[in-house]
Scaffold this motif. Structure first.
Motif: not given
Length: 455
Positions: A25, A28-29, A32, A169, A172-173, A176-177, A179-180
């Motif tokens: 997390g 990722g932050w 970004q 955006d 970010r999408t 998120i994918g 890093l998930t």
């Protein structure tokens, strides 16, 4: 698991998963934020480039008005409402500008500029609303043409902020994918590592369980190097304990045999005499012999109960004891009719111990029954059940637990030492079984002896 205890596996998994989630997390932050800062910096550089290009292409005509010598290079400035705009105003004394030139992309609209004062060469950045209602980031600069220094122009360049937010955006999408997926992989690897790392402990627990059940004497020697020292220490303790117990049993047996000789001498001497004193000696000698036999039996059963390989068939032992009891109590009828399946039932222990337990119970039933004693056997997956019911007076429910205590007797008029039921209860307990006293349908006593089953 005991109440209030915490699983080591759950604690390790929870700690690892929380750490992985927090690390991914934060990463990722940071990614970004770095991307957004980089894109915003490029966005501002693009505005500065367009503003510099606009200033370089402006010239003055003979009337002192600004004209665009060459079109700006970005084709979006020619497409209406494209999101990229420029505008040139003549600044008045009250800071209100008069629009002189504007890009084709503005079409018939104009940029609404805040009425702030600008020094020569100074730049300001604002956020304004565009001609299509979109949010624009605007960069303005004041300049004076060299030919007419008395004039002040305001040069304005604006870009739709969606050109900045939409890539952010999308990034970010995608982030998120990605890093998930990364976090899922790391958590799966951590879970596998924890499970694999704790597998030797599970194996050790299984060995301890078999050790407790008597299926092995010591623990294995092929554990990981981190666990093997603990296993070696446990094995040393077990070996020492086994040696101590063996010596204690041997000494108890020697002591019992040593005491029996003086008791035999006392019994023979008392048998040659008459009177209360001789009778007292005979009674006490019998009691002492029973106590010695009892403790020797308990010591033998304690050793046999640890050997899970022992077995004996139950039905033949019952039938043999019934034949003996019919001679001791000829006035009683003993009923025993096992099925073919029941005849195959095996007791996990020594036949001598089963004979001693059943002999006490059958003898007790023979003493108290009026006419009939019924014996039955059955089993479940782990236990063998032996039921003995008589038609005697029975025992009140409040006295049943008392009769399982050593030395307690149901009726002093019946001969015996009061040790029969207590011995059976103790012997069954050593085999991890139990003795239960219940009411028989005929009104007498129903005794259920539960013992471990051998397959």
């Amino acid at each position: 698991m005991k109440a209030g205890s915490t699983s080591l596996r759950l604690r390790l998994l929870a700690g690892t998963l929380i750490w992985v989630a927090a690390t991914v997390g934060i990463a990722g932050w940071m990614l970004q934020s770095m991307f957004e800062q980089h894109l915003s910096h490029q966005f501002d550089n693009e505005l500065s480039m367009h503003l510099a290009q606009l200033a370089a292409n402006l010239e003055t005509d003979t009337g002192g008005n600004p004209v665009l010598a060459r079109p700006l290079s970005d084709p979006r400035l020619e497409r209406p409402y494209s999101g990229l705009y420029w505008q040139v105003e003549r600044m008045t004394s009250d800071s209100r500008g008069v629009i002189i030139l504007r890009s084709r992309s503005l079409w018939d609209a104009q940029l609404k500029v805040p009425g702030d004062r600008l020094a020569d060469g100074e730049r300001h950045t604002h956020r304004v609303t565009g001609p299509d209602g979109e949010a624009l980031r605007m960069l303005e600069q004041a300049m004076r043409p060299a030919e007419h220094p008395e004039q002040a122009w305001r040069l304005i360049v604006a870009v739709d902020e969606r050109l900045l937010s939409e890539p952010v955006d999308r990034f970010r999408t995608l982030l998120i994918g990605t890093l998930t997926l990364l976090a899922t992989g790391l958590m799966s690897a951590a879970g596998f590592q924890v499970v694999a790392g704790l597998r030797p402990l599970k194996r050790l627990r299984n060995e301890l369980s078999r050790l407790r059940d008597g299926r092995r004497a010591t623990l294995g020697q092929d554990h990981p190097s981190e666990i093997q020292p603990v296993v070696d220490e446990l094995n040393a303790v077990l070996t020492r304990k086994a040696d101590f117990v063996a010596r204690a049993r041997h000494q108890a047996g020697n002591l019992a045999h040593a005491v029996k000789t003086p008791l035999a001498v006392m019994a023979n001497a008392a048998a040659e005499e008459q009177g209360p004193f001789a009778e007292l000696v005979r009674t006490q000698v019998v009691s002492a012999r029973q106590q010695i036999d009892r403790h020797l039996a308990l010591a033998r059963v304690a050793a046999a109960a640890q050997d899970k390989g022992l077995r004996c068939q139950v039905a033949p032992v019952v039938e043999g004891l019934i034949r003996v009891m019919q001679r001791i109590h000829p006035e009683r009828r003993f009923g025993f009719a096992p099925s073919d399946e029941d005849r195959e039932l095996l007791f996990r222990g020594e036949a001598q111990d089963l004979q001693e337990m059943l002999g006490n119970l059958l003898d007790n039933a023979g003493k108290w029954a009026r006419a009939e004693i019924r014996v039955a056997i059955c089993a479940d997956a782990e236990h063998v059940f032996l039921d003995i019911a008589d038609d005697g007076p029975g025992i009140p429910a409040g006295q049943r637990d008392l009769l399982l205590q050593r030395g307690q007797r149901g009726d002093e008029r019946i001969t015996g030492s009061g040790l029969g039921l207590a011995i059976v209860d103790e012997l069954a307990g050593l085999y991890q079984g139990r003795l239960e006293l219940q009411s028989a349908p005929s009104g007498g006593l129903h005794v259920r002896l539960t013992l471990p089953r051998q397959h």
